[in-house]
Scaffold this motif. Structure first.
Motif, short mmCIF file in Angstrom:
data_model
loop_
_atom_site.label_atom_id
_atom_site.label_comp_id
_atom_site.label_asym_id
_atom_site.label_seq_id
_atom_site.Cartn_x
_atom_site.Cartn_y
_atom_site.Cartn_z
N ARG A 1 -4.57 2.60 1.04
CA ARG A 1 -5.17 1.47 1.75
C ARG A 1 -6.68 1.45 1.53
O ARG A 1 -7.28 0.40 1.30
CB ARG A 1 -4.86 1.57 3.25
CG ARG A 1 -3.40 1.39 3.57
CD ARG A 1 -3.14 1.47 5.06
NE ARG A 1 -1.72 1.42 5.33
CZ ARG A 1 -0.97 2.48 5.64
NH1 ARG A 1 -1.51 3.68 5.75
NH2 ARG A 1 0.32 2.35 5.85
N GLN A 2 -7.28 2.63 1.60
CA GLN A 2 -8.73 2.69 1.43
C GLN A 2 -9.13 2.24 0.03
O GLN A 2 -10.12 1.53 -0.15
CB GLN A 2 -9.22 4.12 1.68
CG GLN A 2 -10.73 4.20 1.71
CD GLN A 2 -11.22 5.62 1.56
OE1 GLN A 2 -10.78 6.34 0.67
NE2 GLN A 2 -12.11 6.03 2.43
N ARG A 3 -8.35 2.64 -0.96
CA ARG A 3 -8.68 2.24 -2.33
C ARG A 3 -8.57 0.73 -2.49
O ARG A 3 -9.35 0.10 -3.20
CB ARG A 3 -7.75 2.92 -3.33
CG ARG A 3 -8.13 4.34 -3.57
CD ARG A 3 -7.44 4.86 -4.80
NE ARG A 3 -7.48 6.31 -4.82
CZ ARG A 3 -7.06 7.05 -5.82
NH1 ARG A 3 -6.54 6.48 -6.88
NH2 ARG A 3 -7.12 8.36 -5.78
N ILE A 4 -7.55 0.14 -1.85
CA ILE A 4 -7.40 -1.32 -1.96
C ILE A 4 -8.61 -2.00 -1.34
O ILE A 4 -9.18 -2.95 -1.90
CB ILE A 4 -6.09 -1.77 -1.27
CG1 ILE A 4 -4.88 -1.22 -2.04
CG2 ILE A 4 -6.02 -3.29 -1.20
CD1 ILE A 4 -3.57 -1.32 -1.27
N VAL A 5 -9.01 -1.52 -0.17
CA VAL A 5 -10.16 -2.11 0.52
C VAL A 5 -11.42 -1.99 -0.36
O VAL A 5 -12.13 -2.97 -0.59
CB VAL A 5 -10.40 -1.41 1.89
CG1 VAL A 5 -11.74 -1.80 2.48
CG2 VAL A 5 -9.27 -1.75 2.85
N ARG A 6 -11.66 -0.78 -0.87
CA ARG A 6 -12.85 -0.57 -1.71
C ARG A 6 -12.77 -1.41 -2.98
O ARG A 6 -13.76 -1.98 -3.42
CB ARG A 6 -12.94 0.90 -2.12
CG ARG A 6 -13.43 1.80 -1.05
CD ARG A 6 -13.69 3.16 -1.69
NE ARG A 6 -13.86 4.19 -0.71
CZ ARG A 6 -14.01 5.47 -1.01
NH1 ARG A 6 -13.96 5.85 -2.26
NH2 ARG A 6 -14.17 6.36 -0.08
N ALA B 1 0.84 -1.21 0.00
CA ALA B 1 0.00 0.00 0.00
C ALA B 1 0.86 1.25 0.00
O ALA B 1 0.55 2.25 -0.67
CB ALA B 1 -0.92 -0.01 1.22
N ARG B 2 1.96 1.22 0.75
CA ARG B 2 2.83 2.39 0.83
C ARG B 2 3.48 2.67 -0.54
O ARG B 2 3.60 3.82 -0.96
CB ARG B 2 3.92 2.14 1.89
CG ARG B 2 4.66 3.37 2.31
CD ARG B 2 5.43 3.13 3.59
NE ARG B 2 4.58 3.21 4.76
CZ ARG B 2 4.25 4.36 5.35
NH1 ARG B 2 4.69 5.50 4.88
NH2 ARG B 2 3.47 4.38 6.40
N ASP C 1 -2.87 6.23 3.58
CA ASP C 1 -4.21 5.83 4.01
C ASP C 1 -5.19 5.82 2.84
O ASP C 1 -6.10 4.99 2.79
CB ASP C 1 -4.73 6.77 5.10
CG ASP C 1 -4.38 6.24 6.49
OD1 ASP C 1 -3.84 5.12 6.56
OD2 ASP C 1 -4.65 6.94 7.48
N ALA C 2 -5.03 6.75 1.93
CA ALA C 2 -5.90 6.77 0.75
C ALA C 2 -5.64 5.52 -0.10
O ALA C 2 -6.57 4.94 -0.66
CB ALA C 2 -5.66 8.02 -0.06
#
Lengths: 360, 176
Positions: free
Chosen positions: B153-158, B138-139, B150-151
């Motif tokens: 990580r959020q995109r991966i989750v979504r 993610a980094r 964090d953005a």
């Protein structure tokens, strides 16, 4: 801890970047949380993605791409050689023309001294450094508000390969919106000024908060988590422009200082042209706080520059065949209320009737 | 060494750079645009921009993610350009780079993965492929996409949730 944080930690856990203690906490949480277990169970989908990804045309499978297009490969090298020659030869010619070597050396030393002076000391930043710095500052903010104005000229023309060229029918339009952002990803934007015929479709307010996206399409609010929007910092400053600025070789100039909303600003102009488009970015940066106050961006597609691009504007529909094309597009952002306390809420009546005042 | 600049490429170095990474970059580009000739053009554009911007590269370890960051921008420009030519009647207000329909007309009926990916926004699909297939963290993806970690990580989750839901839905549609 917010549940969202656990999801982020799960991704870091899978990436193998967590320490032992945090990893153990994630494992413990996984035993208790069905949402996170569901997020983690992605094995079948990952395998399908990986297999799909490898199914590329035979021209790419295990072999370099470029040998299959030798002409383009040669063209690339010629292009690079040409650029280098055009960058260095005129400079050398100017320095040495009609002068002795000693004069040339003295001139070169003076130039080096000037560059060193420009790079040292904040008050005399080079334009490239100042713009990159302004972008970094924007990224480090907690929140901001902005207005956004988009103007564009779209035309409909007959396809000259089918019909004789005709006078194009063009529509110029302008839209304006206000927005607020809590970084990294809470975002609310609301249109305030639509004008121009035929441009009411798709006109919408949206709110993105805690991973959920709410869109007001005119009469109702809908939750649309399938839409992934991020405040487009990376679009405002594409990475390759930043790269060119960082090495000081992009076309950038500093213009006269201007006052924007009561602040004295430095005005920079950046220009780039590649196979896609001619792009102009004007940036006004606060002289004191070095924060961007205004960005103006205008782009014009270069329809005849590349085979890839040449295919873009063709949109055949019915008869006669017509081509829809965007001739230019300009976008202006005005930034204000830096680090203001911004409270974003989901729409209160989601997902039913629109909020009063949002309809258009 | 982190923090130290990689020496500027001469033409021979650049040749090696192309040889070493062109297939990987071309695969990524192809899986984003699904068009052979466009892939060739865009892959060239990636390496041309890399050559022009090589001073930006700070560490040889970052070479791959740096090349991918250029590739992501090239593909984003491709779709941004494509977006500019949509019919007037369907001009959208929120026309940021992310709201772009992928070329779904190029996808085959039985290509469930391709069809599921085509329903994701282009940047979300890019994030999913970079994480699940190319193996970036993610980094690293944050650096590639020029966004905060964090953005990313959020995109991966979504992206995972959206892809899984769509892919499973399409799979069930195809069952008798």
């Amino acid at each position: 801890m917010k549940h969202e944080r656990w999801e982020y930690l799960l991704i870091d856990y899978e990436d193998g970047v967590l320490d032992q203690e945090t990893s153990a906490q994630v494992v413990q949480h996984l035993q208790e949380c069905t949402h996170c277990r569901e997020l983690q169970s992605f094995g079948a989908e990952r395998l399908a993605l990986q297999q799909w990804y490898q199914q590329v045309p035979t021209a790419f499978a295990g072999s370099p791409v470029m040998p299959y297009v030798p002409a383009q490969r040669e063209g690339l090298h010629q292009h690079v050689k040409g650029r280098l020659a055009s960058l260095t030869l005129p400079l050398l010619h100017k320095v040495t023309r009609g002068r002795t070597m000693a004069t040339a050396v003295a001139g070169a030393l003076a130039a080096i001294l000037l560059i060193v002076m420009l790079w040292s000391g904040d008050s005399n930043r080079s334009p490239g450094i100042a713009v990159v710095n302004a972008y970094d500052k924007l990224q480090s903010l907690e929140s901001l508000r902005y207005t956004r104005t988009v103007s564009r000229l779209d035309c409909v023309v007959s396809d000259p390969s089918v019909l004789p060229p005709s006078y194009p029918l063009c529509v110029e339009s302008e839209r304006e919106a206000v927005g607020e952002v809590v970084f990294p990803d809470w975002w609310h934007e609301k249109p305030i000024r639509p004008t121009g015929p035929g441009l009411t479709g798709g006109y919408s307010e949206f709110i993105i908060i805690e991973g959920h996206t709410y869109v007001n399409t005119g009469s109702t609010w809908a939750q649309r988590d399938d839409i992934d929007l991020q405040f487009p910092l990376s679009w405002l400053f594409p990475a390759d422009i930043l790269a060119l600025l960082q090495q000081g070789s992009a076309s950038i100039e500093e213009l006269a200082e201007e006052e924007i909303a009561g602040s004295v600003t430095k005005h920079y102009r950046i220009q780039r042209q590649d196979i896609f488009e001619a792009l102009l970015i004007d940036l006004w940066v606060g002289k004191e706080d070095e924060l961007p106050r205004k960005i103006y961006q205008r782009s014009e597609p270069l329809f005849d520059q590349s085979p890839a691009l040449a295919r873009f504007p063709i949109s055949t529909k019915g008869f006669p065949v017509v081509v829809h094309a965007n001739i230019w597009r300009a976008e202006t952002y005005m930034f204000y209320d830096f680090n203001a306390s911004i409270a974003l809420e989901p729409p209160p009546f989601c997902c039913g009737p629109a909020i009063q005042g949002s309809e258009h | 060494m982190a923090g130290s600049k990689v020496p500027v490429c001469n033409e021979a170095d650049f040749e090696l750079l192309i040889e070493g990474y062109q297939t990987r970059i071309a695969k990524y580009v192809y899986n984003q645009v699904k068009h052979v000739e466009d892939t060739q053009d865009l892959t060239q554009e990636v390496f041309l921009r890399a050559f022009k911007a090589q001073e930006q590269l700070r560490s040889s370890q970052a070479l791959v993610s740096w090349l991918f960051s250029i590739a992501v921008n090239v593909v984003r420009d491709y779709y941004r350009q494509k977006q500019k030519t949509i019919p007037i009647a369907s001009v959208q207000w929120a026309d940021t780079a992310q709201w772009v329909d992928p070329p779904s007309e190029l996808l085959e009926e039985d290509d469930l993965v391709g069809r599921a990916l085509a329903r994701l926004p282009q940047d979300t699909a890019a994030c999913l492929l970079l994480h699940e297939v190319e193996g970036f963290t993610a980094r690293e993806i944050a650096a590639i996409l020029n966004i905060r970690p964090d953005a990313a990580r959020q995109r991966i989750v979504r992206a995972r949730r959206a892809f899984k839901q769509t892919y499973q839905g399409l799979s069930h549609e195809g069952q008798p």
